[in-house]
Design a protein around this motif. Structure first.
Motif, PDB file in Angstrom:
ATOM      1  N   UNK A  44     -55.339  88.298  19.983  1.00  0.00           N
ATOM      2  CA  UNK A  44     -56.467  88.693  19.138  1.00  0.00           C
ATOM      3  C   UNK A  44     -57.606  87.706  19.384  1.00  0.00           C
ATOM      4  N   UNK A  45     -58.760  88.230  19.646  1.00  0.00           N
ATOM      5  CA  UNK A  45     -59.933  87.398  19.898  1.00  0.00           C
ATOM      6  C   UNK A  45     -60.993  87.718  18.851  1.00  0.00           C
ATOM      7  N   UNK A  46     -61.442  86.692  18.134  1.00  0.00           N
ATOM      8  CA  UNK A  46     -62.444  86.861  17.083  1.00  0.00           C
ATOM      9  C   UNK A  46     -63.746  86.227  17.554  1.00  0.00           C
ATOM     10  N   UNK A  47     -64.779  87.052  17.709  1.00  0.00           N
ATOM     11  CA  UNK A  47     -66.088  86.584  18.164  1.00  0.00           C
ATOM     12  C   UNK A  47     -67.098  86.622  17.031  1.00  0.00           C
ATOM     13  N   UNK A  48     -67.806  85.501  16.836  1.00  0.00           N
ATOM     14  CA  UNK A  48     -68.874  85.442  15.854  1.00  0.00           C
ATOM     15  C   UNK A  48     -70.222  85.653  16.521  1.00  0.00           C
ATOM     16  N   UNK A  49     -71.073  86.493  15.930  1.00  0.00           N
ATOM     17  CA  UNK A  49     -72.396  86.802  16.487  1.00  0.00           C
ATOM     18  C   UNK A  49     -73.468  86.602  15.411  1.00  0.00           C
ATOM     19  N   UNK A  50     -74.624  86.110  15.816  1.00  0.00           N
ATOM     20  CA  UNK A  50     -75.749  85.937  14.908  1.00  0.00           C
ATOM     21  C   UNK A  50     -76.972  86.660  15.471  1.00  0.00           C
ATOM     22  N   UNK A  51     -78.059  86.637  14.675  1.00  0.00           N
ATOM     23  CA  UNK A  51     -79.337  87.120  15.209  1.00  0.00           C
ATOM     24  C   UNK A  51     -80.036  85.958  15.916  1.00  0.00           C
ATOM     25  N   UNK A  52     -81.291  86.145  16.282  1.00  0.00           N
ATOM     26  CA  UNK A  52     -81.994  85.118  17.056  1.00  0.00           C
ATOM     27  C   UNK A  52     -82.847  84.188  16.213  1.00  0.00           C
ATOM     28  N   UNK A  53     -82.729  84.297  14.887  1.00  0.00           N
ATOM     29  CA  UNK A  53     -83.487  83.383  14.033  1.00  0.00           C
ATOM     30  C   UNK A  53     -82.761  82.037  14.000  1.00  0.00           C
ATOM     31  N   UNK A  54     -83.440  80.958  14.387  1.00  0.00           N
ATOM     32  CA  UNK A  54     -82.764  79.650  14.420  1.00  0.00           C
ATOM     33  C   UNK A  54     -82.337  79.204  13.027  1.00  0.00           C
TER      34      UNK A  54
END
Length: 255
Positions: free
Chosen positions: A167-177
């Motif tokens: 199982x691989x859990x990837x965290x993603x965000x937007x481009x706002x620093x």
């Protein structure tokens, strides 16, 4: 008075054996003539004939051996191909069964969130991917899972406990620093969110060796970050249940 005629006596022929003897001598003479004829065969022609026979037999044996060898090699290669095809077919069958079962289970557990558009279940070339909008799990700028979301993720974990796939859990965000003491950048935030999900799975009984937490920051957006809606969509957690033989993108050890 009549006189009796004297019977004529036949004399025995004592030279009859000469006829048989002459026949025997004739046959014997013929026998020796034949033997002489056989013994005087041209030696050169006989050698040529003998050599031709030897070459013919040796050639046939060599050809037969070559044919047998080629046949054995073809059978061996065919056997390898059959085994490989059988293994591939069996692997594909197991993969299809795995994807069908897990997809059905996830759709059942996450049905309400799927209908609201906050969760999506999809099949990829690596297996099954469960995408959860970050707003369902976290407060803005935080990596601690909200209490209301713990039950939802726990249901997902229960589906995965008895399984043995990675199982691989990837965290993603937007481009706002982001600049906070805990999260100097989106790398730390995305990694911390992925780690939080992994830790919850571990507390629910999922083996830690099956889990990987990966922070992707804003490097794999689903859509443009030009609008608030687009940025909200890009903030997400992607949980990949990897099919057999799928490659893992990387590992971040969970302490």
């Amino acid at each position: 008075m009549a006189l009796r005629r004297r019977k004529r006596q036949d004399h025995e022929n004592h030279e009859r054996w000469l006829i048989s003897y002459a026949d025997f001598i004739t046959l014997l003479f013929a026998f020796f003539v034949v033997m002489y004829g056989i013994s005087s065969v041209n030696e050169g022609k006989f050698k040529v004939f003998s050599s031709s026979l030897s070459e013919a037999f040796n050639s046939n044996q060599s050809s037969a051996s070559t044919v047998i060898a080629l046949t054995q090699e073809e059978l061996f290669l065919r056997s390898l191909a059959d085994r490989r095809n059988a293994k591939m077919a069996e692997a594909q069958r197991k993969r299809d069964e795995f994807i069908k079962k897990v997809t059905g289970d996830l759709n059942r557990v996450m049905g309400a969130l799927i209908k609201s558009g906050q969760v999506a279940v999809s099949q990829t070339n690596r297996g099954i991917e469960l995408e959860i909008n970050a707003s369902v799990l976290f407060e803005t700028g935080q990596a601690e899972i909200q209490a209301a979301a713990v039950g939802t993720l726990s249901e997902v974990a229960k589906l995965l406990v008895a399984d043995d796939h990675s199982i691989e859990v990837n965290g993603h965000t937007d481009d706002i620093p982001i600049h906070t003491p805990l999260y100097p950048s989106n790398w730390e935030l995305s990694s911390a969110r992925a780690s939080s999900v992994v830790r919850l799975f571990i507390t629910q009984g999922v083996a830690s060796k099956r889990l990987t937490a990966v922070g992707m920051a804003d490097n794999q957006p689903l859509t443009l970050n030009a609008t608030p809606e687009g940025r909200a969509k890009n903030r997400r957690i992607a949980i990949s249940i990897l099919a057999p033989q799928a490659e893992r993108t990387g590992q971040v050890p969970v302490q």
